[in-house]
Design a protein around this motif. Structure first.
Motif, short mmCIF file in Angstrom:
data_model
loop_
_atom_site.label_atom_id
_atom_site.label_comp_id
_atom_site.label_asym_id
_atom_site.label_seq_id
_atom_site.Cartn_x
_atom_site.Cartn_y
_atom_site.Cartn_z
N ALA A 137 0.82 -1.22 0.00
CA ALA A 137 0.00 0.00 0.00
C ALA A 137 0.85 1.26 0.00
O ALA A 137 0.43 2.29 -0.52
CB ALA A 137 -0.95 -0.01 1.20
N SER A 138 2.05 1.21 0.54
CA SER A 138 2.92 2.39 0.59
C SER A 138 3.32 2.87 -0.80
O SER A 138 3.74 4.02 -0.96
CB SER A 138 4.17 2.09 1.42
OG SER A 138 4.92 1.04 0.82
N LEU A 139 3.21 2.01 -1.81
CA LEU A 139 3.55 2.40 -3.18
C LEU A 139 2.34 2.87 -3.98
O LEU A 139 2.49 3.36 -5.09
CB LEU A 139 4.22 1.24 -3.92
CG LEU A 139 5.57 0.78 -3.38
CD1 LEU A 139 6.09 -0.40 -4.19
CD2 LEU A 139 6.58 1.93 -3.42
N HIS A 140 1.16 2.72 -3.44
CA HIS A 140 -0.06 3.10 -4.17
C HIS A 140 -0.13 4.62 -4.30
O HIS A 140 0.18 5.36 -3.38
CB HIS A 140 -1.31 2.60 -3.45
CG HIS A 140 -1.40 1.12 -3.40
ND1 HIS A 140 -2.51 0.47 -2.93
CD2 HIS A 140 -0.53 0.14 -3.75
CE1 HIS A 140 -2.32 -0.83 -2.99
NE2 HIS A 140 -1.11 -1.06 -3.49
N GLY A 141 -0.51 5.05 -5.46
CA GLY A 141 -0.66 6.48 -5.73
C GLY A 141 -1.60 6.65 -6.90
O GLY A 141 -2.50 5.84 -7.11
N GLY A 142 -1.36 7.66 -7.69
CA GLY A 142 -2.20 7.87 -8.85
C GLY A 142 -2.13 9.30 -9.33
O GLY A 142 -1.29 10.08 -8.90
N ASN A 143 -3.04 9.61 -10.24
CA ASN A 143 -3.04 10.94 -10.86
C ASN A 143 -4.33 11.72 -10.57
O ASN A 143 -4.62 12.68 -11.25
CB ASN A 143 -2.83 10.81 -12.37
CG ASN A 143 -3.90 9.98 -13.04
OD1 ASN A 143 -4.93 9.66 -12.45
ND2 ASN A 143 -3.66 9.62 -14.30
#
Length: 183
Positions: A137-143
């Motif tokens: 989850a620590s790598l989850h992101g987005g635009n």
């Protein structure tokens, strides 16, 4: 880079912070070269940039990858005076706080590098993946529209895709200036 991934000062992670940091960098470079050239008229700017390439396996993230691959050229585009109202990133730059005055000042007073310096690291090539369940989850992101992770291509594919040769050719064709591997 510093304002996209939060690694270095100002440890920011936003498009708005990136645009502001980039404009400060380019404006400072133009001013520094003007001062240097007052003392050494023939001085040449060696402008370096990490030009890692972004890929994705996801059709839904293809536009984001294209955007990031265009954004990677912005420092050179601004220095060479190519960012005008017809540049594809003009609307985005303006929406992220760049003023028309700032952008046109750079377009009207270009400071093209004497040498385009290419930095490339194993972490430069990026992979956008919308299969969030494969990553912590620590790598989850987005635009803001799509959720995804932005990871090093080498972590997913185990290899560099383009490397120096592809970057040098692309930069030489794009700007018609001498190019060099700088890092």
């Amino acid at each position: 880079f510093a304002a996209l991934y939060g690694v270095w000062f100002p440890h920011a992670r936003s498009d708005r912070a990136f645009v502001r940091a980039l404009l400060h960098q380019v404006q400072a470079t133009v001013q520094a070269m003007a001062a240097i050239r007052r003392e050494v008229p023939g001085a040449r700017l060696v402008q370096t940039e990490d030009l890692g390439f972004t890929t994705t396996r996801s059709h839904e993230l293809a536009d984001q990858a294209r955007f990031e691959n265009l954004r990677r050229w912005l420092s050179f585009a601004l220095l060479t005076g190519r960012v005008t109202r017809t540049h594809p990133l003009w609307p985005w730059l303006r929406s992220q706080g760049a003023t028309e005055y700032e952008l046109m000042a750079l377009a009207d007073g270009p400071c093209p590098p004497g040498i385009v310096g290419i930095n490339s690291y194993v972490t430069s090539e990026r992979f956008l993946d919308d299969r969030l369940d494969l990553y912590p989850a620590s790598l989850h992101g987005g635009n803001g529209v799509r959720r995804y992770v932005d990871v090093e291509t080498a972590r997913v594919h185990g290899a560099h895709i383009g490397g120096f040769e592809a970057l040098l050719r692309e930069a030489a064709q794009r700007y018609g200036l001498p190019v060099a591997v700088t890092e």
